[in-house]
Write an enzyme that holds these catalytic residues in place. Structure first.
Site, short mmCIF file in Angstrom:
data_model
loop_
_atom_site.label_atom_id
_atom_site.label_comp_id
_atom_site.label_asym_id
_atom_site.label_seq_id
_atom_site.Cartn_x
_atom_site.Cartn_y
_atom_site.Cartn_z
N ASN A 23 2.98 -9.50 -4.24
CA ASN A 23 2.36 -8.46 -3.43
C ASN A 23 0.85 -8.49 -3.64
OD1 ASN A 23 1.20 -5.56 -3.10
ND2 ASN A 23 3.18 -5.45 -2.06
N SER A 45 4.08 -7.48 1.82
CA SER A 45 3.21 -6.33 2.08
C SER A 45 4.07 -5.09 2.16
CB SER A 45 2.44 -6.53 3.39
OG SER A 45 1.55 -5.46 3.61
N GLU A 46 3.68 -4.04 1.44
CA GLU A 46 4.56 -2.87 1.35
C GLU A 46 4.70 -2.11 2.66
OE1 GLU A 46 0.77 -1.31 -0.85
OE2 GLU A 46 1.80 -3.22 -0.62
N ASN A 47 3.91 -2.48 3.68
CA ASN A 47 4.11 -1.84 4.98
C ASN A 47 5.21 -2.51 5.79
OD1 ASN A 47 2.33 -4.06 5.27
ND2 ASN A 47 1.70 -3.33 7.28
N SER A 87 11.11 -2.11 1.90
CA SER A 87 9.98 -2.72 1.20
C SER A 87 9.88 -2.18 -0.22
CB SER A 87 8.68 -2.43 1.97
OG SER A 87 7.56 -2.93 1.28
#
Length: 207
Positions: A23, A45-47, A87
């Site tokens: 990440n 990507s945490e989105n 995620s």
């Protein structure tokens, strides 16, 4: 001369091995996507994107493809998309090997402060608190000093913490340091930077 942002990102990319899921945080860490070369690295990507490519060329941007920092990025043939719950399930479930994050302060025991400055507008803490608690390794990439020339590597953080004793390695424009028992250990100095220069710019204990 100290490393610039791209050289810092390239140095961070050297920390990654084939097969890793990684990440990238907002700021300098996002540039790591441009420096993975032929390594088989999967960027998360945490989105909601797994398999981020490098930044697009000018004129080839797709407004629907963004990272957590709202920057336009590219997709790969293997890219997959999912919701935020999935995620963070990856992150909290220990599926992400490493996080490369920016920071405002790092303490000599590995405490990390990177999400807010009291009194300033904060859009939200983002995913940093989950990342530092859930990933296998935390690598911080940041400038060694602030705009006033004061060290950002401290004996104790002064800003609200993102996590306690979570940082493993720090890459700055002056060099590379590891968090070890008793303080920080110099691993490498940037080109043209001496160990004495690095020590002089560091408030934290260097062992």
């Amino acid at each position: 001369m100290p490393w610039d942002r791209n050289r810092m990102a390239a140095r961070a990319a050297e920390e990654l091995d084939d097969g890793m899921y990684v990440n990238l945080g907002i700021g300098i860490p996002t540039l790591v996507a441009n420096h993975t070369g032929d390594k088989d690295i999967t960027l998360q990507s945490e989105n909601g994107m797994l398999g981020m490519g490098p930044f697009p060329l000018e004129g080839e941007e797709d407004a629907d493809l963004i990272n957590a920092g709202k920057q336009t990025i590219t997709e790969l043939a293997r890219t997959s998309y999912f919701d935020s719950a999935s995620s963070f399930g990856m992150i909290r479930g220990g599926k992400i090997a490493a996080a490369i994050l920016g920071a405002m302060e790092v303490a000599e025991n590995g405490d990390l402060a990177n999400w807010m400055i009291p009194g300033k507008l904060v859009k939200g803490m983002g995913g940093a608190m989950d990342l530092v608690a859930g990933v296998g390794r935390v690598i911080v990439v940041m400038d060694h000093t602030n705009k006033h020339g004061e060290s950002k590597l401290l004996k104790q953080c002064t800003l609200p913490l993102t996590g306690k004793a979570v940082v493993n390695r720090i890459i700055t424009n002056l060099g590379v340091l590891d968090v070890v028992e008793g303080g920080l250990k110099i691993v490498e100095c940037a080109d043209g930077v001496s160990e004495e220069d690095l020590r002089a710019a560091t408030e934290a204990t260097i062992v």
